[in-house]
Scaffold this motif. Sequence first.
Motif, PDB file in Angstrom:
ATOM      1  N   ILE A 136      -3.232   4.610  -6.387  1.00 40.09           N
ATOM      2  CA  ILE A 136      -3.240   5.955  -5.784  1.00 40.09           C
ATOM      3  C   ILE A 136      -4.681   6.382  -5.455  1.00 40.09           C
ATOM      4  O   ILE A 136      -4.947   6.951  -4.394  1.00 40.09           O
ATOM      5  CB  ILE A 136      -2.530   6.961  -6.722  1.00 40.09           C
ATOM      6  CG1 ILE A 136      -1.034   6.631  -6.764  1.00 40.09           C
ATOM      7  CG2 ILE A 136      -2.747   8.406  -6.264  1.00 40.09           C
ATOM      8  CD1 ILE A 136      -0.275   7.276  -7.888  1.00 40.09           C
ATOM      9  N   LEU A 186      -5.752   4.486  -2.255  1.00 41.92           N
ATOM     10  CA  LEU A 186      -5.122   4.881  -0.986  1.00 41.92           C
ATOM     11  C   LEU A 186      -5.261   6.361  -0.657  1.00 41.92           C
ATOM     12  O   LEU A 186      -5.312   6.737   0.512  1.00 41.92           O
ATOM     13  CB  LEU A 186      -3.636   4.495  -1.023  1.00 41.92           C
ATOM     14  CG  LEU A 186      -3.387   2.984  -1.082  1.00 41.92           C
ATOM     15  CD1 LEU A 186      -1.943   2.685  -1.431  1.00 41.92           C
ATOM     16  CD2 LEU A 186      -3.768   2.323   0.242  1.00 41.92           C
ATOM     17  N   GLU A 187      -5.297   7.211  -1.696  1.00 40.65           N
ATOM     18  CA  GLU A 187      -5.312   8.661  -1.422  1.00 40.65           C
ATOM     19  C   GLU A 187      -6.613   9.335  -1.856  1.00 40.65           C
ATOM     20  O   GLU A 187      -6.753  10.546  -1.674  1.00 40.65           O
ATOM     21  CB  GLU A 187      -4.143   9.337  -2.160  1.00 40.65           C
ATOM     22  CG  GLU A 187      -2.784   8.888  -1.652  1.00 40.65           C
ATOM     23  CD  GLU A 187      -1.648   9.593  -2.379  1.00 40.65           C
ATOM     24  OE1 GLU A 187      -1.919  10.399  -3.303  1.00 40.65           O
ATOM     25  OE2 GLU A 187      -0.493   9.329  -2.026  1.00 40.65           O
ATOM     26  N   ARG A 235       3.921   5.758  -7.726  1.00 38.37           N
ATOM     27  CA  ARG A 235       4.254   6.937  -8.540  1.00 38.37           C
ATOM     28  C   ARG A 235       5.565   6.730  -9.306  1.00 38.37           C
ATOM     29  O   ARG A 235       5.783   7.326 -10.360  1.00 38.37           O
ATOM     30  CB  ARG A 235       4.348   8.185  -7.658  1.00 38.37           C
ATOM     31  CG  ARG A 235       2.996   8.725  -7.266  1.00 38.37           C
ATOM     32  CD  ARG A 235       3.099  10.104  -6.630  1.00 38.37           C
ATOM     33  NE  ARG A 235       1.785  10.720  -6.574  1.00 38.37           N
ATOM     34  CZ  ARG A 235       0.888  10.516  -5.600  1.00 38.37           C
ATOM     35  NH1 ARG A 235       1.193   9.699  -4.589  1.00 38.37           N
ATOM     36  NH2 ARG A 235      -0.293  11.106  -5.626  1.00 38.37           N
ATOM     37  N   LYS A 267     -12.338  12.390   5.914  1.00 35.87           N
ATOM     38  CA  LYS A 267     -10.992  12.908   6.214  1.00 35.87           C
ATOM     39  C   LYS A 267     -10.444  12.344   7.526  1.00 35.87           C
ATOM     40  O   LYS A 267      -9.242  12.229   7.701  1.00 35.87           O
ATOM     41  CB  LYS A 267     -11.024  14.452   6.292  1.00 35.87           C
ATOM     42  CG  LYS A 267     -11.526  15.118   5.024  1.00 35.87           C
ATOM     43  CD  LYS A 267     -10.540  14.916   3.881  1.00 35.87           C
ATOM     44  CE  LYS A 267     -11.038  15.506   2.572  1.00 35.87           C
ATOM     45  NZ  LYS A 267     -12.141  14.801   1.938  1.00 35.87           N
ATOM     46  N   LYS A 284      -7.402  10.136  -4.720  1.00 36.44           N
ATOM     47  CA  LYS A 284      -7.091  11.149  -5.741  1.00 36.44           C
ATOM     48  C   LYS A 284      -7.241  10.531  -7.119  1.00 36.44           C
ATOM     49  O   LYS A 284      -6.715   9.443  -7.370  1.00 36.44           O
ATOM     50  CB  LYS A 284      -5.638  11.614  -5.593  1.00 36.44           C
ATOM     51  CG  LYS A 284      -5.413  12.601  -4.492  1.00 36.44           C
ATOM     52  CD  LYS A 284      -3.986  13.100  -4.526  1.00 36.44           C
ATOM     53  CE  LYS A 284      -3.691  13.910  -3.290  1.00 36.44           C
ATOM     54  NZ  LYS A 284      -2.274  13.945  -2.971  1.00 36.44           N
ATOM     55  N   GLU A 288       0.844  -1.200   0.000  1.00 33.05           N
ATOM     56  CA  GLU A 288       0.000   0.000   0.000  1.00 33.05           C
ATOM     57  C   GLU A 288       0.875   1.244   0.000  1.00 33.05           C
ATOM     58  O   GLU A 288       0.733   2.136   0.844  1.00 33.05           O
ATOM     59  CB  GLU A 288      -0.968  -0.028   1.182  1.00 33.05           C
ATOM     60  CG  GLU A 288      -1.829  -1.292   1.172  1.00 33.05           C
ATOM     61  CD  GLU A 288      -3.045  -1.213   2.053  1.00 33.05           C
ATOM     62  OE1 GLU A 288      -2.971  -0.492   3.051  1.00 33.05           O
ATOM     63  OE2 GLU A 288      -4.065  -1.864   1.728  1.00 33.05           O
ATOM     64  N   ASP A 289       1.792   1.293  -0.970  1.00 35.36           N
ATOM     65  CA  ASP A 289       2.810   2.337  -1.020  1.00 35.36           C
ATOM     66  C   ASP A 289       2.602   3.189  -2.282  1.00 35.36           C
ATOM     67  O   ASP A 289       2.919   2.764  -3.396  1.00 35.36           O
ATOM     68  CB  ASP A 289       4.188   1.649  -1.043  1.00 35.36           C
ATOM     69  CG  ASP A 289       5.332   2.629  -1.015  1.00 35.36           C
ATOM     70  OD1 ASP A 289       5.124   3.811  -1.334  1.00 35.36           O
ATOM     71  OD2 ASP A 289       6.449   2.208  -0.668  1.00 35.36           O
ATOM     72  N   THR A 290       2.076   4.410  -2.096  1.00 33.24           N
ATOM     73  CA  THR A 290       1.791   5.246  -3.266  1.00 33.24           C
ATOM     74  C   THR A 290       3.070   5.848  -3.859  1.00 33.24           C
ATOM     75  O   THR A 290       3.099   6.172  -5.048  1.00 33.24           O
ATOM     76  CB  THR A 290       0.806   6.382  -2.917  1.00 33.24           C
ATOM     77  OG1 THR A 290       1.267   7.047  -1.753  1.00 33.24           O
ATOM     78  CG2 THR A 290      -0.591   5.856  -2.686  1.00 33.24           C
ATOM     79  N   ASN A 322     -14.798   9.646   0.763  1.00 35.14           N
ATOM     80  CA  ASN A 322     -13.444  10.012   1.186  1.00 35.14           C
ATOM     81  C   ASN A 322     -13.475  10.777   2.513  1.00 35.14           C
ATOM     82  O   ASN A 322     -13.161  11.967   2.553  1.00 35.14           O
ATOM     83  CB  ASN A 322     -12.795  10.856   0.074  1.00 35.14           C
ATOM     84  CG  ASN A 322     -11.373  11.213   0.405  1.00 35.14           C
ATOM     85  OD1 ASN A 322     -10.700  10.516   1.171  1.00 35.14           O
ATOM     86  ND2 ASN A 322     -10.898  12.316  -0.165  1.00 35.14           N
TER      87      ASN A 322
END
Lengths: 222, 46
Positions: A206, A209-210, A147, B33, A212, A141-143, B31
């Motif tokens: 990504i 996990l983020e 990248r 926070k 985004k 789980e390493d963005t 999502n």
Amino acid sequence: MSKLDNELKLLKEEVVNMWTLVHSQLVKGLSALLNFDKDLAREVVMIEKRVNGAELKIDRDCENIFAIYSPVAVDLRLLLAVLKINTNLERIGDIADGIAKLIIDTDNCFKPELLESTKIVEMYHEAIQIVEEILAAFEKEDTALARGIFKRDEFLDEINRTANELITNYLKNVPQDIDQALNILSIIRRLERVGDQSENIAEEIIFYLEAKVIKHTSRKER
Amino acid sequence: MQQAGRVSDKTAFFYVGELVEYDDTKEMFTNPKDKRTQNYITGRFS
């Protein structure tokens, strides 16, 4: 651990298993190319059937989890990401399958000078490493690792860009190798797509996990 | 939980009297926070 956690853990394990199959297709494909080993190439084609089965199973499991647990937040993003990673992995499997079939259809051993001048072996190694790294990014789980794929893919793009010129130059000197050279060009085109599929997978990791969405953004924005 | 998601535009999550998070419902359910919000809406605690 809740039932949903357990289901997601099992799903991740299935994805990793499928990843391992696809990785083995690429590794065996490279070995088949270097040693002109048609039996090994046939093995790659056989593995493709297992990859297809794994894709269907993962799709079905995702559907069941959606229906039973109505996941939200990070769980929802994981499932959405897995559905797309599943498709991309299956496509990498298809690419490895296509490369293996080209090797099976080639009449004579690939000439070492052709392999060297086109940098296809370096490209193949890089494609395999990219698949290994993106798997590590998913498992850990390493963005940051995910990248890193965007940069590595540039190497594959560069070899793909110069491939026409290199093949043309080679054929000027050895025009009788046209069949082999065209097959090598076709393999280069396919390996470039392994990089593209891996980039798509990185984008999904990504997103998971983020939260985004970096699809269709420039390299700087990522 | 799903009913709250369907009927509201905004959602707030309170935990032992503290307002942990307030946001658009869509954002909260996709999502969140705060880790506590995430753990609550994903059913990791109730």
